[in-house]
Scaffold this motif. Structure first.
Motif, short mmCIF file in Angstrom:
data_model
loop_
_atom_site.label_atom_id
_atom_site.label_comp_id
_atom_site.label_asym_id
_atom_site.label_seq_id
_atom_site.Cartn_x
_atom_site.Cartn_y
_atom_site.Cartn_z
N ASN A 31 -22.24 -2.71 -3.42
CA ASN A 31 -22.06 -4.23 -3.43
C ASN A 31 -22.42 -4.85 -2.23
N GLN A 33 -21.73 -8.51 0.31
CA GLN A 33 -20.63 -9.41 0.47
C GLN A 33 -21.07 -10.45 1.36
N TYR A 35 -19.78 -13.35 4.08
CA TYR A 35 -18.62 -13.86 4.95
C TYR A 35 -18.98 -15.19 5.96
N LEU A 43 -13.69 -13.46 10.37
CA LEU A 43 -14.66 -13.65 9.31
C LEU A 43 -13.58 -13.91 7.91
N HIS A 45 -13.79 -14.04 3.78
CA HIS A 45 -14.72 -13.44 2.65
C HIS A 45 -15.19 -14.68 1.66
N LEU A 48 -18.30 -11.55 -3.38
CA LEU A 48 -18.94 -10.20 -3.50
C LEU A 48 -19.58 -9.92 -4.71
N ARG A 50 -21.69 -7.22 -7.03
CA ARG A 50 -22.02 -5.89 -7.35
C ARG A 50 -23.30 -5.46 -7.65
N ASP A 92 -22.01 -2.54 1.33
CA ASP A 92 -21.39 -1.44 1.06
C ASP A 92 -22.62 -0.48 0.47
N TYR A 102 -15.62 4.53 1.34
CA TYR A 102 -14.39 4.18 2.09
C TYR A 102 -14.78 2.65 2.57
N GLY A 103 -15.48 1.96 1.64
CA GLY A 103 -15.50 0.35 2.07
C GLY A 103 -16.22 -0.08 3.05
N TYR B 31 -6.53 0.43 3.35
CA TYR B 31 -7.91 0.85 4.19
C TYR B 31 -7.75 -0.43 5.33
N TYR B 33 -9.80 -1.54 9.27
CA TYR B 33 -11.31 -0.99 10.00
C TYR B 33 -11.08 -1.78 11.47
N TYR B 35 -13.85 -3.33 14.18
CA TYR B 35 -15.53 -3.70 14.78
C TYR B 35 -15.48 -4.37 15.82
N LEU B 45 -19.13 -1.44 12.93
CA LEU B 45 -17.91 -0.56 12.74
C LEU B 45 -17.84 0.53 13.88
N TYR B 48 -12.64 3.60 11.19
CA TYR B 48 -11.74 3.26 9.86
C TYR B 48 -10.87 4.10 9.51
N TYR B 50 -8.58 5.39 6.01
CA TYR B 50 -8.18 5.29 4.61
C TYR B 50 -6.98 5.67 4.19
N GLN B 97 -11.59 0.60 -1.31
CA GLN B 97 -12.91 0.34 -1.23
C GLN B 97 -13.62 -0.53 -2.36
N GLY B 98 -14.61 -0.85 -1.87
CA GLY B 98 -15.14 -1.72 -3.03
C GLY B 98 -14.65 -3.28 -3.12
N GLN B 99 -13.76 -3.38 -2.27
CA GLN B 99 -13.09 -4.62 -2.20
C GLN B 99 -13.41 -5.24 -1.07
N PRO B 100 -13.07 -6.80 -1.22
CA PRO B 100 -13.13 -7.57 0.36
C PRO B 100 -12.63 -7.32 1.28
N GLN B 101 -13.00 -7.49 2.36
CA GLN B 101 -12.06 -7.34 3.59
C GLN B 101 -11.74 -8.50 4.06
N PHE B 103 -10.04 -10.21 7.61
CA PHE B 103 -9.92 -10.08 8.99
C PHE B 103 -8.84 -10.80 9.88
N GLY B 104 -8.61 -10.13 11.05
CA GLY B 104 -7.76 -10.88 11.87
C GLY B 104 -8.77 -11.75 12.63
#
Lengths: 117, 112
Positions: A31, A33, A35, A43, A45, A48, A50, A92, A102-103, B31, B33, B35, B45, B48, B50, B97-101, B103-104
């Motif tokens: 995918n 993304q 930001y 950042l 989001h 996203l 795919r 990704d 692991y994203g 998850y 991470y 950076y 990165l 990370y 999991y 995984q495969g989802q938006p992240q 951030f702080g």
């Protein structure tokens, strides 16, 4: 190395105009993304998309993905001064030999968008 | 906003000293991470995680270590800080995984 390369590096427009930012990448992806980052903040989001999708919309945002050209674009329509920020694409790329990623994301260097009132 | 807190927000320290940055989440996301963001490099990165006690290296892991003893906390340690580690450090979390992240707001670290 940077997976995503963004173009332009900086973009300056007037309120009401559309803004288009482009992202190119090098390897196959799961995918991509987009930001946004306001100065001094983390950042946020936006969208996203795919690898099996070609276009997605969210409000004034439209993202396209062309996997044959390994490129994506982010279009912001009817821009506002509040859209002033840096915009990043992130890929990704999936895991080795089709395993899990692991994203993990690889970011481009970003486009600095300035919208003048 | 996702519940992510980074501490400290700013730190100035000297070369050779140890430094630990903390990322705390209230979302129970699996998850996490770390950076770093530098001019001309975007975000890169470092490490990370999991899951609890499950961590691995990212693109720029040399000089850094991490620990995750609880779901909510992910610590980044610079064992002996160098000037090249002056940067803004961001923590991010993701439900899968495969989802938006998410951030702080980052830690600005200056090493003199």
């Amino acid at each position: 190395s940077q997976q995503g390369e963004e173009d332009p590096q900086a973009l300056s427009i007037q309120e009401g105009e559309n803004a288009t930012m482009n992202c190119s990448y090098k390897t196959s992806i799961n995918n991509l993304q987009w930001y946004r980052q306001n100065s001094g903040r983390g950042l946020v989001h936006l969208i996203l998309i795919r690898s099996n999708e070609r276009e997605k919309h969210s409000g004034r945002l439209r993202v396209t993905l062309d996997t044959s050209k390994k490129s994506s674009s982010l279009l912001i329509t009817a821009s506002r001064a509040a859209d002033t920020a840096s915009y990043f694409c992130a890929t990704d790329a999936g895991g080795e030999a089709g395993g899990t990623s692991y994203g993990k994301l690889t970011f481009g260097q970003g486009t600095i968008l300035t919208v003048h009132p | 906003d996702a519940g992510i807190t980074q501490s400290p927000r700013h730190k100035v320290t000297e070369t050779g000293t140890p430094v630990t940055l903390r990322c705390h989440q209230t979302e129970n996301h699996r998850y996490m991470y770390w950076y770093r963001q530098d001019p001309g490099h975007g975000l890169r990165l470092i490490h990370y995680s999991y899951g609890v006690k499950d961590t691995d290296k990212g693109e720029v892991s040399d000089g850094y270590s991490v620990s995750r003893s609880k779901t909510e906390d992910f610590l980044l340690t610079l064992e002996s800080a160098t000037s090249s580690q002056t940067s803004v450090y961001f923590c991010a979390i993701s439900v899968d995984q495969g989802q938006p992240q998410h951030f702080g707001d980052g830690t600005r670290l200056s090493i003199l």
